[in-house]
Design an enzyme around this catalytic site. Structure first.
Site, PDB file in Angstrom:
ATOM      1  N   GLN A  86      16.656   1.421   9.580  1.00  0.00           N
ATOM      2  CA  GLN A  86      15.801   1.780   8.449  1.00  0.00           C
ATOM      3  C   GLN A  86      16.174   1.032   7.175  1.00  0.00           C
ATOM      4  OE1 GLN A  86      12.904   3.838   8.670  1.00  0.00           O
ATOM      5  NE2 GLN A  86      13.434   3.168  10.731  1.00  0.00           N
ATOM      6  N   ASP A 111       7.609   5.150  13.806  1.00  0.00           N
ATOM      7  CA  ASP A 111       7.082   4.032  13.027  1.00  0.00           C
ATOM      8  C   ASP A 111       6.076   3.220  13.821  1.00  0.00           C
ATOM      9  OD1 ASP A 111       8.412   4.538  10.686  1.00  0.00           O
ATOM     10  OD2 ASP A 111       9.978   3.027  10.974  1.00  0.00           O
ATOM     11  N   ASN A 149       3.504  -2.944  -1.528  1.00  0.00           N
ATOM     12  CA  ASN A 149       4.584  -3.171  -2.496  1.00  0.00           C
ATOM     13  C   ASN A 149       4.300  -2.414  -3.795  1.00  0.00           C
ATOM     14  OD1 ASN A 149       2.684  -4.673  -3.937  1.00  0.00           O
ATOM     15  ND2 ASN A 149       3.477  -6.650  -3.246  1.00  0.00           N
ATOM     16  N   GLN A 201      -5.645  -7.468  -5.617  1.00  0.00           N
ATOM     17  CA  GLN A 201      -7.007  -7.939  -5.386  1.00  0.00           C
ATOM     18  C   GLN A 201      -7.620  -7.327  -4.128  1.00  0.00           C
ATOM     19  OE1 GLN A 201      -4.266  -9.772  -5.648  1.00  0.00           O
ATOM     20  NE2 GLN A 201      -4.117 -11.343  -4.057  1.00  0.00           N
ATOM     21  N   HIS A 215      14.240  -2.264   6.126  1.00  0.00           N
ATOM     22  CA  HIS A 215      12.918  -2.270   5.499  1.00  0.00           C
ATOM     23  C   HIS A 215      12.909  -3.064   4.209  1.00  0.00           C
ATOM     24  CE1 HIS A 215      10.049   0.230   7.667  1.00  0.00           C
ATOM     25  NE2 HIS A 215      11.040   1.039   8.005  1.00  0.00           N
ATOM     26  N   TYR A 217      -5.084  -0.434   3.602  1.00  0.00           N
ATOM     27  CA  TYR A 217      -4.261  -1.591   3.237  1.00  0.00           C
ATOM     28  C   TYR A 217      -3.151  -1.761   4.274  1.00  0.00           C
ATOM     29  CZ  TYR A 217      -1.783  -5.082   0.555  1.00  0.00           C
ATOM     30  OH  TYR A 217      -1.204  -6.254   0.166  1.00  0.00           O
ATOM     31  N   GLU A 254      11.742  11.019   3.499  1.00  0.00           N
ATOM     32  CA  GLU A 254      10.532  10.593   4.200  1.00  0.00           C
ATOM     33  C   GLU A 254      10.703  10.783   5.707  1.00  0.00           C
ATOM     34  OE1 GLU A 254       7.908   6.498   4.852  1.00  0.00           O
ATOM     35  OE2 GLU A 254       9.863   6.412   3.867  1.00  0.00           O
ATOM     36  N   HIS A 255      11.793  10.252   6.232  1.00  0.00           N
ATOM     37  CA  HIS A 255      12.137  10.405   7.649  1.00  0.00           C
ATOM     38  C   HIS A 255      13.408  11.245   7.753  1.00  0.00           C
ATOM     39  CE1 HIS A 255      10.387   6.264   7.180  1.00  0.00           C
ATOM     40  NE2 HIS A 255       9.574   6.738   8.106  1.00  0.00           N
ATOM     41  N   HIS A 305     -23.703  32.628 -17.880  1.00  0.00           N
ATOM     42  CA  HIS A 305     -23.363  32.982 -16.508  1.00  0.00           C
ATOM     43  C   HIS A 305     -23.887  34.385 -16.177  1.00  0.00           C
ATOM     44  CE1 HIS A 305     -20.750  29.513 -16.539  1.00  0.00           C
ATOM     45  NE2 HIS A 305     -20.295  29.777 -15.316  1.00  0.00           N
TER      46      HIS A 305
END
Length: 435
Positions: free
Chosen positions: A249, A353, A204, A181, A252, A119, A319-320, A412
């Site tokens: 940053q 990035d 998103n 979708q 974003h 995506y 994250e960063h 077994h």
């Protein structure tokens, strides 16, 4: 240790996480039942797009023709870096074969998943780099079919640069389909496509929720929230660069947290004084996002010393994570919780990035405390195998029979018994669970 907040966030990345579960669940169920036709209905409703869903070779060629040569060169440069880094990552995975006991061999094999669904966001910003990051790593992993999908814009379609990037990075199919979708089409194998085995890429809250719901039926890279970044800086840091990196940053999105952690009050105050002016100088959309992110989500924290700074960072698990401080090797060795680390002033999150080769699809909202980001490994299944001679299975069969009976799993145990009886006729074995 005492920490002082010169700026404390009013909100967190989860504060406004609206409940979209029911909406997304209903859309997924509709599309799974209604197939292609229902996906087209949602495309018309949300994407306001009525062009081809599966882009033709001619459409891909036409899109490429719209991309300036300088940008094409930049995309190829970034793709080459990401490809080479992914190849290096893949080389760390090797098939393994070990003799457990004489005559009994076990092994490990790395097998790529068959179909990857990538995506690529294309709403607020056209995330060319996301196409590079997701498609390239899937290609290096060896996936047989790679689908890239991105939201088309009304009357325009998918951004030409995204199409070009997805194409040169190795996408077998490029779709003009956004949101839930788009995720559904890849997962359910609509429009004649193979069903995706793994879904990757940022999106998103609706895309993230769709991946959360579908996880288990398909693999996913991670469930991502708003992007976040933390900078560790000491007295040697350049306040203007620190402030610029924070603002870069924050643009974003309105809910993208940025944090400064330092042991130097003077630096913290300089950065706080510089940020508003740097935000005001951004283009309108970027400015609105950064203004809200800095106002509501940003924090500036003063710690006692570098050990406390490192501990604070590990607690946030950003994250960063950027380090602009003395003794960079100490920080690199000490820090343990981050999605990607940027060591020294000479690199920046923006580099990662876009173009350095490390992946920008990374864990957010503290998930870096338990996982890393997207890599070639995410597309690989690490499977095991075993093979034995009859003599090699003797001791394993005996232990298996006794352990199974102790657990109460007689079936077994008998699977081991029959082999001992066949391979070693006339021998007596103590296969009871008694001591």
């Amino acid at each position: 240790m005492t920490r002082e907040y010169l700026k404390k966030a009013q909100l967190t990345s989860k504060s406004d996480a609206s409940d979209v579960h029911e909406t997304v669940q209903n859309i997924l169920a509709d599309i799974e039942t209604g197939g292609d036709a229902k996906a087209l209905e949602y495309a018309a409703k949300f994407d306001k797009y009525d062009g081809n869903i599966i882009l033709t070779a001619e459409e891909i060629e036409a899109a490429a023709a719209q991309v300036p040569e300088k940008l094409k060169a930049d995309i190829r440069f970034a793709h080459d870096n990401v490809r080479r880094f992914a190849e290096a990552q893949k080389s760390t995975l090797s098939d393994v074969e070990v003799e457990i006991v004489p005559g009994f061999v076990a092994g490990q094999k790395a097998i790529p998943v068959d179909t990857a669904g990538c995506y690529v966001p294309g709403g607020r910003y056209s995330h060319i780099a996301s196409a590079i990051m997701t498609v390239t790593t899937a290609k290096v992993a060896g996936c047989n079919h790679i689908v890239a999908t991105s939201p088309p814009r009304p009357g325009v379609g998918v951004a030409p640069a995204i199409i070009y990037a997805a194409h040169i990075c190795g996408a077998d199919t490029i779709m003009a389909l956004g949101g839930v979708q788009g995720v559904a089409a890849m997962s359910f194998g609509l429009f004649g496509l193979p069903k995706a085995n793994i879904l990757v890429g940022p999106g998103n809250q609706f895309v993230a929720e769709a991946k959360r719901i579908l996880f288990g039926r398909v693999g996913i890279d991670m469930i991502a929230g708003p992007t976040d970044s933390l900078i560790l800086a000491d007295k040697t840091a350049d306040a203007h660069i620190v402030a610029t990196d924070l603002v870069s940053q924050a643009e974003h999105g309105y809910n993208s947290p940025v944090w400064l952690v330092t042991d130097n009050r003077e630096l913290a105050e300089k950065v706080m004084a510089l940020v508003p002016g740097l935000i005001d100088d951004l283009p309108e959309t970027n400015r609105e996002n950064a203004t809200a992110a800095w106002r509501d989500y940003a924090e500036v924290i003063i710690c006692e010393d570098r050990e406390d700074m490192a501990a604070c960072s590990d607690e946030y698990a950003p994250e960063h994570l950027t380090v602009q401080a003395e003794d960079l090797d100490w920080w690199k060795d000490r820090l343990t919780c981050y999605g990607s680390l940027f060591v020294g002033e000479e690199t920046t999150v923006s580099y990662g990035d876009k173009a350095t080769g490390t992946n920008h699809v990374l864990p957010t909202s503290g998930a870096a405390s338990y996982t890393g980001g997207l890599s070639v490994h995410k597309y690989m299944k690490i499977v095991t195998w075993q093979q034995a001679t009859r003599e090699g299975s003797r001791g394993v069969a005996e232990a298996t029979a006794r352990i199974s009976r102790l657990e109460g799993m007689e079936g077994h145990a008998r699977a081991a018994d029959v082999r001992l009886a066949k391979y070693f006729p006339g021998e007596n074995f103590d296969l009871s669970a008694d001591g």
